[in-house]
Write a protein that holds these residues in place. Structure first.
Motif, short mmCIF file in Angstrom:
data_model
loop_
_atom_site.label_atom_id
_atom_site.label_comp_id
_atom_site.label_asym_id
_atom_site.label_seq_id
_atom_site.Cartn_x
_atom_site.Cartn_y
_atom_site.Cartn_z
N GLN A 9 0.85 -1.18 0.00
CA GLN A 9 0.00 0.00 0.00
C GLN A 9 0.89 1.25 0.00
N LEU A 10 0.60 2.18 -0.91
CA LEU A 10 1.39 3.38 -1.03
C LEU A 10 0.81 4.44 -0.09
N GLN A 11 1.59 4.86 0.88
CA GLN A 11 1.08 5.85 1.80
C GLN A 11 2.18 6.62 2.50
N SER B 14 5.67 4.38 2.74
CA SER B 14 5.68 2.93 2.53
C SER B 14 5.16 2.67 1.12
N GLY B 15 5.77 1.67 0.48
CA GLY B 15 5.34 1.29 -0.86
C GLY B 15 6.03 2.02 -1.98
N TYR C 46 0.85 12.01 -3.30
CA TYR C 46 0.51 11.32 -2.06
C TYR C 46 0.51 12.32 -0.90
#
Length: 124
Positions: free
Chosen positions: A1-3, A25-26, A113
């Motif tokens: 998961q991109l966060q 992360s990601g 993001y």
């Protein structure tokens, strides 16, 4: 998961310090320009500082120059915002944001993001 996940906010007295963290992360922050924004109650979100990808050029808005420092820790995939000599006017929710293939900008829509925000309250 991109966060992105921010941490480090809190209540501090005027003149105090805080260090905010923005962990990714990601994806690797090394390839992204990262900025910190703040949003005070009833106001629009505005840029505070950014650090460009590549050469690491930084830019601070006048109100925080000499008091805030942004830094990048590639090993931890984290960006930090060291906030010193805090003032009541610094009270806001602080957000970090990461943008790919952008440089030197506070245009919100260009950031890919966003973190969830962390509250900074400066009060005696």
């Amino acid at each position: 998961q991109l966060q992105l996940v921010e941490s480090g906010g809190g209540l501090v007295q005027p003149g105090g310090s805080l260090r905010l963290s923005c962990a990714a992360s990601g994806f690797s922050l090394d390839y992204y320009t990262v900025a910190w924004f703040c949003q005070a109650p009833g106001k629009e979100r505005e840029g505070v500082v950014y650090i460009n990808s590549g050469d690491g050029t930084t830019y601070y808005v006048d109100s925080v120059k000499g008091r805030f420092t942004i830094s990048r820790d590639s090993a931890k995939n984290t960006i930090y915002l060291q906030m010193n000599s805090l003032k009541s006017s610094d009270t806001a929710v602080y957000y970090c944001a990461a943008g790919f293939a952008i440089q030197s900008t506070f245009i919100l829509a260009q950031y890919d993001y966003w973190g969830q925000g962390t509250q900074v309250t400066v009060s005696s």
